[in-house]
Design a protein around this motif. Structure first.
Motif, mmCIF file in Angstrom:
data_model
loop_
_atom_site.group_PDB
_atom_site.id
_atom_site.type_symbol
_atom_site.label_atom_id
_atom_site.label_comp_id
_atom_site.label_asym_id
_atom_site.label_seq_id
_atom_site.Cartn_x
_atom_site.Cartn_y
_atom_site.Cartn_z
ATOM 1 N N SER A 51 0.965 -1.179 -0.097
ATOM 2 C CA SER A 51 -0.015 0.043 -0.064
ATOM 3 C C SER A 51 0.854 1.345 -0.043
ATOM 4 N N GLN A 55 1.071 4.209 -2.953
ATOM 5 C CA GLN A 55 0.633 5.341 -2.619
ATOM 6 C C GLN A 55 1.577 6.563 -2.941
ATOM 7 N N ASN B 294 -7.749 4.886 -6.504
ATOM 8 C CA ASN B 294 -8.536 4.187 -5.452
ATOM 9 C C ASN B 294 -7.765 4.032 -4.248
ATOM 10 N N HIS B 295 -8.240 4.152 -3.280
ATOM 11 C CA HIS B 295 -7.846 3.835 -1.948
ATOM 12 C C HIS B 295 -8.725 2.773 -0.911
ATOM 13 N N ASN B 296 -8.326 1.660 -0.765
ATOM 14 C CA ASN B 296 -9.334 0.723 -0.077
ATOM 15 C C ASN B 296 -8.993 0.898 1.399
ATOM 16 N N GLU B 298 -7.189 -1.032 3.329
ATOM 17 C CA GLU B 298 -5.840 -1.147 3.821
ATOM 18 C C GLU B 298 -4.987 0.262 3.299
ATOM 19 N N ASP B 299 -5.409 0.785 2.142
ATOM 20 C CA ASP B 299 -4.618 2.093 2.013
ATOM 21 C C ASP B 299 -4.743 3.148 2.843
ATOM 22 N N ILE B 300 -6.064 3.177 3.117
ATOM 23 C CA ILE B 300 -6.523 4.424 4.226
ATOM 24 C C ILE B 300 -5.782 4.068 5.401
#
Lengths: 212, 311
Positions: A51, A55, B294-296, B298-300
């Motif tokens: 992730s 990002q 997109n941010h799911n 886990e990303d958030i």
């Protein structure tokens, strides 16, 4: 609100946590690499790496990045750790695919000039972590003294709780070394330059950093 | 499963070839200023909105003036990239049944919308556009009374608000002897009723948003800068109420925000649900094209743990 992470340098170095970051700053200082030549970013451990990579590569500032070094602990298997990082790099459409290294310790440059290197600690082939590498740099006498302390002291633990929590690990040994220096926690040992960066065990790591 | 699965815009404003997929129940749209967040919402209204909502667009999200006719130049021409009318603008979406809805837009007119929907034998989506800058008590009262006049409207509102105020038993518009004008009162199982004006901001703002949603009976809610006018401490309650309503009533939400606290509140509220259905979509200019990232979950979580800007 705490300051949010920004990419500010064309050379970024991804490490798991604070100790790795401090170690790198100390090592590169000893190599004469100015701190402002690169930016160390902590990705918070292997679980968060996918992730984190997704990002940061999507940050608009990532367009200025030309060098990317990634450090990860081998833990139980150096090859699996490498393959995991390699997989995530190959899954990204923002990393030039011809820059993805084929083995740990390699720095590969794409036709466009983008360089990527993956370094799996301790030495790109054996299991272990940053601490394994550091312990290797100590004299055999020092290693033996630490070994004696960590293993013998267990016998004198006075409560069940302490015995349950006891860890005969590489980390314990590096912390035991740190405890020799008053007011030095493990990450302080880097600031205070208590490791011998001229030891040959660090040569492979230095060669890796110099290859960028 | 949320209704709309993906959206594609071509030759619309600065979205020359834009795809937004992996859509969720709640879609929070973020991005730097002027990247096109509001433009994206206007595209969705152009695609799904009824004629009244479409024609009201110049004044829905922007400081504009005039009506459909007077704003032909000031608003509608700019829907074309760099006002280039020679390019065909197509907006389309694909829904859960894999059915596509599309509109073509040329010289201020939408084409195809009705025909496409008729051919699919599906009713058009009903969308609710949340008014911005609301917080007017008279407006809230008016909404409440409209709702009270519909079948089960009031009950639905009370049930939705119980998520953030479990003591709530009922709401009524009353002129009590103690007051010289009628107000909306809440029954919280006490010997007396309490005017809703005495509740926190999270409660009243949620009441307003939910009243809008329930009244419209919409499939989709659209809100620009959803955090506007909400104190950060109330964001948690507002999201809890909206998400609970959206999940129970199969509503999909598209909202823009500039606020990290707003994302955190939505994430926290969604984490309490059985299924995590939040997508934070960052719009970003990449080599002259707007892209959606997109941010799911886990990303958030990674972004909040490690101080990554979701923007």
């Amino acid at each position: 609100m705490p300051k949010l992470l920004e990419i500010s340098k064309p050379f970024i170095v991804l490490v798991e946590g604070k100790d790795d970051a401090e170690m790198l700053y100390s090592l590169t200082h000893s190599m004469g690499m100015p701190k402002d030549e690169f930016q160390v970013l902590q990705y918070g451990g292997k679980q968060k790496f996918p992730s984190f990579l997704k990002q940061i590569t999507n940050f608009p500032e990532f367009e200025m990045v030309t060098k990317l070094a990634i450090f990860r602990d081998a833990d139980e298997n150096s090859q699996s750790a490498f393959q995991s990082i390699e997989h995530h790099l190959k899954s990204s459409d923002l990393i030039p695919q011809d820059s993805v290294p084929t083995h740990s310790g390699e720095v590969k440059k794409s036709d466009s000039g983008f360089a990527v290197g993956i370094y799996i600690t301790p030495d790109c082939s054996n299991k272990g972590a940053l601490e394994t590498l550091l312990l290797d740099s100590l004299t055999s006498e020092m290693k033996s003294e630490i070994e004696t302390y960590v293993t013998q002291a267990e016998k004198s633990l006075s409560t069940d709780r302490a015995r349950d929590k006891y860890k005969n690990s590489t980390k314990s040994r590096t912390y035991a070394y740190s405890a020799l220096f008053e007011n030095a926690s493990f990450h302080d040992t880097f600031n205070k330059r208590l490791w011998d960066w001229s030891h040959p065990t660090f040569n492979q790591l230095k060669t890796f950093l110099q290859a960028f | 499963m949320p209704l709309v699965q993906s959206v594609h815009f071509s030759n619309y404003r600065n979205f020359t070839d834009f795809t937004m997929d992996g859509l969720q129940r709640i879609n929070l749209i973020v991005g730097d200023s002027n990247v096109g967040k509001t433009g994206l919402l206007e595209g969705l209204v152009t695609l799904w909105g009824n004629e009244e909502q479409f024609k009201a667009l110049p004044n829905t999200f922007r400081m504009s003036y005039g009506d459909y006719t007077t704003s032909l130049d000031s608003f509608w021409s700019w829907l074309h990239p760099q006002r280039n009318h020679s390019l065909t603008m197509i907006l389309r979406s694909t829904d859960i049944d894999n059915l596509m809805r599309a509109v073509r837009y040329e010289d201020h007119v939408r084409y195809d919308r009705d025909s496409v929907e008729r051919s699919l034998q599906k009713t058009p989506y009903k969308i609710n556009i949340l008014p911005i800058g609301i917080g007017n008590y008279e407006f809230q009262v008016d909404l409440f009374n409209q709702l009270a006049n519909t079948k089960n409207g009031k009950e639905s509102l009370v049930s939705s608000l119980q998520v953030i105020e479990p003591r709530l038993k009922g709401l009524d518009y009353l002129k009590l002897p103690s007051s010289n004008h009628a107000m909306v009162y809440a029954d919280v199982d006490l010997d007396y009723k309490i005017p809703t004006t005495q509740f926190g901001h999270g409660f009243t703002r949620s009441m307003e948003m939910l009243s809008n949603l329930i009244l419209s009976g919409s499939d989709i809610m659209i809100a620009d800068e959803i955090e506007n006018g909400i104190h950060y401490s109330a964001l948690g309650s507002v999201w809890k109420a909206i998400i609970d309503y959206a999940v129970k009533n199969d509503v999909q939400v598209f909202a823009t925000t500039h606020s990290r606290e707003c994302i955190a509140a939505a994430h926290e509220a969604m984490s309490e649900q059985e299924n995590y259905e939040l997508n934070v979509i960052r719009l970003q200019n990449r080599k002259g094209e707007v892209v959606a990232i997109n941010h799911n979950k886990e990303d958030i979580e990674t972004a909040f743990d490690l101080g990554l800007p979701l923007r």
